[in-house]
Design an enzyme around this catalytic site. Structure first.
Site, mmCIF file in Angstrom:
data_model
loop_
_atom_site.group_PDB
_atom_site.id
_atom_site.type_symbol
_atom_site.label_atom_id
_atom_site.label_comp_id
_atom_site.label_asym_id
_atom_site.label_seq_id
_atom_site.Cartn_x
_atom_site.Cartn_y
_atom_site.Cartn_z
ATOM 1 N N ASP A 22 -44.193 29.094 16.279
ATOM 2 C CA ASP A 22 -43.439 27.849 16.295
ATOM 3 C C ASP A 22 -43.206 27.453 17.739
ATOM 4 O OD1 ASP A 22 -41.684 26.321 13.922
ATOM 5 O OD2 ASP A 22 -40.950 25.966 15.949
ATOM 6 N N ARG A 65 -30.079 14.635 15.802
ATOM 7 C CA ARG A 65 -30.503 15.947 16.300
ATOM 8 C C ARG A 65 -29.856 16.307 17.643
ATOM 9 N NH1 ARG A 65 -35.548 17.484 14.021
ATOM 10 N NH2 ARG A 65 -35.412 17.004 11.794
#
Length: 279
Positions: A149, A40
């Site tokens: 989110d 990531r």
């Protein structure tokens, strides 16, 4: 742009990054997840012109690195989603939950549905399309679809409502694609009719929640709790209970439940779909 090498993370760097993610998002990263951090964060390092994740981590240790910290937390937020993912909750919502709520809310003529950890928006847009397709009687109701989110970057993308071919191929029926989307170059853009039904906001579950998330009828909190400690799960579920109406409905992910976490929700099941009612 600097070429980022894929050298393995040192234990000190992993511990620092895991603590940063934990402090800012309450997401727990075990040592076995080192590979996840590397996959990531390599793109984040490249984007910010660092030669390695080690250089990125050194920069994070310095003062005034808030913007870089946010980029790291955004990258570590799991954004896996698809249209009508695990179709059964959507079927139950259409066949039972919404018809029941429409009858109960007939005088109010208002419904609020919250999609948390909405990622790029497929879940909440699926709900919006369902309402347009199957509940024409709600055309003049106050329908509040809230999508939240942690990642500001993914929220910006969700709000645009633009998806690539692979994304629309995952779970979206062809008839809905042709009815509610139009071509935008090599991508597909959802129609303004659907996009305007949704309000997107940035919400960190371990911080204060906005007032707009009150008196919610249906909460989608799917595949979120698995990333937290039991204490954090309890805290989040308690806050959900404060905001969900007494006759509302909570959906969790297939591998999630409320066992040993709270006695404020009772488990119910219809066919293959498990959901939770407030007590």
């Amino acid at each position: 742009m600097t070429t980022c090498t894929d050298d393995a993370l040192s234990k000190a760097d992993f511990d620092f990054l895991a603590k940063l993610v934990l402090d800012q998002s309450a997401i727990v990263l075990e040592a076995s997840k080192s590979y996840l951090l590397e996959s990531r964060l390599n793109p984040v390092a490249r984007q910010h012109d660092f030669g390695s994740i080690a250089e990125l981590t050194d920069a994070l240790r310095k003062p005034n690195s808030r913007k870089l910290e946010q980029a790291v937390v955004d990258a570590m937020t799991t954004n896996e989603t698809s249209f009508y993912r695990d179709i059964h909750p959507f079927d139950l919502l259409r066949k039972q939950i919404l018809p029941e709520l429409i009858e109960k809310r007939f005088k109010e003529r208002r419904l609020t549905i919250w999609s948390n950890a909405c990622s790029s928006g497929q879940e909440v847009y699926s709900i919006a399309m369902m309402i347009r397709e199957h509940f024409p009687q709600l055309a003049d109701w106050d329908i509040r679809l809230r999508a939240t989110d942690l990642s500001s970057e993914i929220l910006e993308r969700a709000e645009k409502g633009i998806f690539n071919q692979t994304e629309v191929n995952r779970g979206l029926p062809m008839q809905l694609l042709m009815k509610y989307f139009h071509r935008d170059g090599v991508h597909w853009r959802i129609n303004d009719e659907i996009r305007s039904m949704v309000k997107f906001d940035s919400v960190n579950l371990i911080e204060r929640w906005p007032a707009t998330l009150m008196s919610v009828d249906v909460v989608f909190l799917r595949n979120v709790l698995i990333y937290f400690t039991p204490d954090t799960k309890r805290e989040i579920l308690a806050k959900v209970r404060q905001r969900i109406r007494d006759d509302g409905c909570l959906f969790l992910g297939g591998s999630e439940n409320t066992m040993n976490l709270t006695n404020e929700f009772e488990r119910d099941q219809v066919d293959r779909t498990v959901y939770y009612r407030p007590i």
